[in-house]
Motif scaffolding. Structure first.
Motif, PDB file in Angstrom:
ATOM      1  N   ASN A  63      21.352 -56.197 -12.511  1.00 17.91           N
ATOM      2  CA  ASN A  63      20.324 -57.191 -12.794  1.00 17.91           C
ATOM      3  C   ASN A  63      21.019 -58.527 -13.030  1.00 17.91           C
ATOM      4  N   ARG A  64      20.293 -59.522 -13.468  1.00 18.84           N
ATOM      5  CA  ARG A  64      20.869 -60.870 -13.602  1.00 18.84           C
ATOM      6  C   ARG A  64      21.985 -60.954 -14.641  1.00 18.84           C
ATOM      7  N   ARG A  65      21.980 -60.072 -15.614  1.00 15.40           N
ATOM      8  CA  ARG A  65      22.932 -60.178 -16.718  1.00 15.40           C
ATOM      9  C   ARG A  65      24.054 -59.161 -16.697  1.00 15.40           C
ATOM     10  N   GLN A  66      23.825 -58.008 -16.036  1.00 14.04           N
ATOM     11  CA  GLN A  66      24.846 -56.969 -16.135  1.00 14.04           C
ATOM     12  C   GLN A  66      24.820 -56.014 -14.951  1.00 14.04           C
ATOM     13  N   VAL A  67      25.918 -55.290 -14.814  1.00 14.76           N
ATOM     14  CA  VAL A  67      26.045 -54.208 -13.845  1.00 14.76           C
ATOM     15  C   VAL A  67      26.324 -52.948 -14.653  1.00 14.76           C
ATOM     16  N   MET A  68      25.561 -51.892 -14.403  1.00 14.81           N
ATOM     17  CA  MET A  68      25.788 -50.605 -15.056  1.00 14.81           C
ATOM     18  C   MET A  68      26.169 -49.596 -13.982  1.00 14.81           C
ATOM     19  N   VAL A  69      27.265 -48.874 -14.210  1.00 13.13           N
ATOM     20  CA  VAL A  69      27.755 -47.887 -13.261  1.00 13.13           C
ATOM     21  C   VAL A  69      27.751 -46.525 -13.942  1.00 13.13           C
ATOM     22  N   TYR A  70      27.232 -45.523 -13.241  1.00 11.94           N
ATOM     23  CA  TYR A  70      27.156 -44.154 -13.746  1.00 11.94           C
ATOM     24  C   TYR A  70      27.845 -43.240 -12.734  1.00 11.94           C
ATOM     25  N   VAL A  71      28.820 -42.463 -13.181  1.00 11.11           N
ATOM     26  CA  VAL A  71      29.501 -41.501 -12.319  1.00 11.11           C
ATOM     27  C   VAL A  71      29.258 -40.118 -12.920  1.00 11.11           C
ATOM     28  N   THR A  72      28.584 -39.261 -12.166  1.00  9.73           N
ATOM     29  CA  THR A  72      28.163 -37.954 -12.668  1.00  9.73           C
ATOM     30  C   THR A  72      28.846 -36.845 -11.889  1.00  9.73           C
ATOM     31  N   ASP A  73      29.323 -35.827 -12.627  1.00  9.96           N
ATOM     32  CA  ASP A  73      29.879 -34.632 -11.996  1.00  9.96           C
ATOM     33  C   ASP A  73      29.235 -33.399 -12.606  1.00  9.96           C
ATOM     34  N   ASP A  74      29.537 -32.242 -12.036  1.00 11.60           N
ATOM     35  CA  ASP A  74      28.902 -30.989 -12.452  1.00 11.60           C
ATOM     36  C   ASP A  74      29.730 -30.192 -13.458  1.00 11.60           C
ATOM     37  N   PHE A  97      29.686 -47.187 -17.551  1.00  9.27           N
ATOM     38  CA  PHE A  97      30.231 -48.418 -18.125  1.00  9.27           C
ATOM     39  C   PHE A  97      29.360 -49.594 -17.731  1.00  9.27           C
ATOM     40  N   VAL A  98      29.483 -50.661 -18.516  1.00  6.22           N
ATOM     41  CA  VAL A  98      28.662 -51.860 -18.343  1.00  6.22           C
ATOM     42  C   VAL A  98      29.576 -53.074 -18.219  1.00  6.22           C
ATOM     43  N   LEU A  99      29.277 -53.893 -17.227  1.00  2.00           N
ATOM     44  CA  LEU A  99      29.936 -55.189 -17.061  1.00  2.00           C
ATOM     45  C   LEU A  99      28.879 -56.265 -17.265  1.00  2.00           C
ATOM     46  N   VAL A 100      29.152 -57.204 -18.157  1.00  2.00           N
ATOM     47  CA  VAL A 100      28.194 -58.256 -18.474  1.00  2.00           C
ATOM     48  C   VAL A 100      28.715 -59.580 -17.929  1.00  2.00           C
ATOM     49  N   GLU A 101      27.804 -60.325 -17.308  1.00  2.00           N
ATOM     50  CA  GLU A 101      28.184 -61.626 -16.776  1.00  2.00           C
ATOM     51  C   GLU A 101      28.491 -62.586 -17.920  1.00  2.00           C
ATOM     52  N   ARG A 102      29.559 -63.297 -17.792  1.00  2.23           N
ATOM     53  CA  ARG A 102      29.958 -64.305 -18.772  1.00  2.23           C
ATOM     54  C   ARG A 102      29.687 -65.695 -18.218  1.00  2.23           C
ATOM     55  N   ALA A 103      29.296 -66.598 -19.085  1.00  2.00           N
ATOM     56  CA  ALA A 103      29.095 -67.980 -18.667  1.00  2.00           C
ATOM     57  C   ALA A 103      30.469 -68.585 -18.331  1.00  2.00           C
TER      58      ALA A 103
END
Length: 92
Positions: A24-35, A82-88
């Motif tokens: 989205n405009r403020r952040q990227v969320m990445v999810y890696v799922t295994d069994d 994990f989450v990456l947040v956009e910085r000004a």
């Protein structure tokens, strides 16, 4: 993302590794799922170890990260996220 996917590939016997990304405009969320939910990853390595630093790097580069499991009493999957947040940016 490649570090977390590589960890799932190298440290589990999961037949499937799923990657989901939400942007989205403020952040990227990445999810890696295994069994394989029983082995939750933890950052840390011996000072002179040749491996084991990946999650330390993930921890240092992301705004937050963690793990979750699914399946109730009988867990069926694990997700490392994990989450990456956009910085000004400072304008010179």
């Amino acid at each position: 993302m490649s570090e977390v996917v590589s960890n799932a590939h190298c440290h589990t016997r999961s037949a499937r590794i799923r990657v989901d990304v939400t942007v989205n405009r403020r952040q990227v969320m990445v999810y890696v799922t295994d069994d394989e939910p029983d082995r939750l990853p933890r950052p840390g390595a011996a000072p002179h170890a040749e491996s084991g630093r990946g999650l330390v790097i993930v921890e240092s580069l992301t705004d937050r990260w963690g793990t979750t499991t699914r399946g109730g009493r009988v867990r069926t999957a694990k997700t490392v996220w994990f989450v990456l947040v956009e910085r000004a940016l400072d304008h010179w």
